[in-house]
Design a protein around this motif. Sequence first.
Motif, short mmCIF file in Angstrom:
data_model
loop_
_atom_site.label_atom_id
_atom_site.label_comp_id
_atom_site.label_asym_id
_atom_site.label_seq_id
_atom_site.Cartn_x
_atom_site.Cartn_y
_atom_site.Cartn_z
N GLU A 4 0.58 -1.66 -0.18
CA GLU A 4 0.20 0.01 0.16
C GLU A 4 1.09 1.05 0.65
O GLU A 4 0.53 2.06 -0.53
N GLU A 56 -5.84 6.05 -0.97
CA GLU A 56 -4.74 5.82 0.55
C GLU A 56 -6.11 5.48 1.83
O GLU A 56 -5.29 4.73 1.85
N CYS A 62 -7.51 1.72 1.42
CA CYS A 62 -6.51 0.87 1.60
C CYS A 62 -6.59 0.89 2.96
O CYS A 62 -5.97 0.03 4.33
N THR A 63 -5.68 2.16 4.38
CA THR A 63 -5.19 2.20 4.92
C THR A 63 -6.15 2.03 6.04
O THR A 63 -6.29 1.11 7.20
#
Length: 390
Positions: free
Chosen positions: A69, A94, A97-98
């Motif tokens: 990532e 971001e 995915c975070t």
Amino acid sequence: MPDLSQILPPYLNLPPHLSAHKYFFVCTLTVAAWDTLVLSPRTWRLLRTPEWPPLKILFHFLRIFMPVEFTIVGVAFFDTKWSQAQCSHFFLFEPICTAILLAACSLVHVIRIHAIYEKSRNVLYSMGGLLALQVVVTAICCGFYRSTPLKDGQGCIAEPKSNWVGIYWLSATLTYTASFAFAVHRSLRSLKVKQLSYWKLMLRDGLNLYGSIWAVNMVNMLFWFIIKPTGPEDPVRTIVTSMAAVLTASMTMRIILAVRGSLAKGGSYAVSSSSNPSRSRSGNTTHVLSSARVGAGAGGAGTGIPPGTNPVLSIGRVGADQPTTYAVPLGAGDKGGADWDGKSSVGGRDQKEGDIFPAESPVEVPPVPEGVRVTVESETDFGGYAKEKN
């Protein structure tokens, strides 16, 4: 003398907060790369174990997902040819995915805290409720991010449209706060069974790992809700978010590696409540002492004991199909050779030789009559004479 801001290209002419953001992201990538290299040997040893419980699956997921990532995010952030038109189609990568990364980390905390509290339903409902809240909140907040309006070549950064979107990280911080509090409470309770210094207690139970996760997420909260940006192009609120995500994943993986014994059902705890002496008197207990004295305590031909075997005292309850067993070394055996799952990620198991520790996770013992049974078996070799058993 001409103004340098009019001469330098946009990717070199950076505002102070954006420049700090880039430096801090370099630190984030360094931590992620270093963590990937350092954990490689232990990852391989864990991979070779036959069973695949949820903690093992989550460990390998975090092990791969986290560096991938932030490598992709780093390319979008530092590539000077990355235009804002491209960023407008990429910026949600971001936060989404975070959110997945944080959900996986929080699931590890739920499983582990549930395990160290001996499968308490109240703990499961509390931690599970916080995890469910976190998943819902982060999923909703992903729809309220936007691309930071930077110049072409200055990078692609996702930032919130409004300050309230900080509940994205607040929900995760609540989960890790509860996890830290539960872990500390369980450790302090264990002191009633086995006294330890607070330093050894911290290392044995990995409280420094839980505390590190809590601390980095609290610092992130300060940037989200206290520090004010100077304008819409100021990314100061998101400076710490990447580092918080990387450290949370890194410390969570170490929590998994610090589990003693099998990872099945969340692993066992170093001190079980069934180890309390006041409770151990209420049921039958068998003490089996096996010793072999051949030469300097090593086994030999005809003894039935492999060479190098040291005397061991095994203590277990009678009347259970799978009694809790405690092993106490009685000889100067090998002090090394501990496997990966017998060590803490911060320097190995803290028990000294002669300490008593559960060989398996505790099981429920059915009520049995009062009493203690002691069985002593010894074998002595008198230079070829017949062996005697007492």
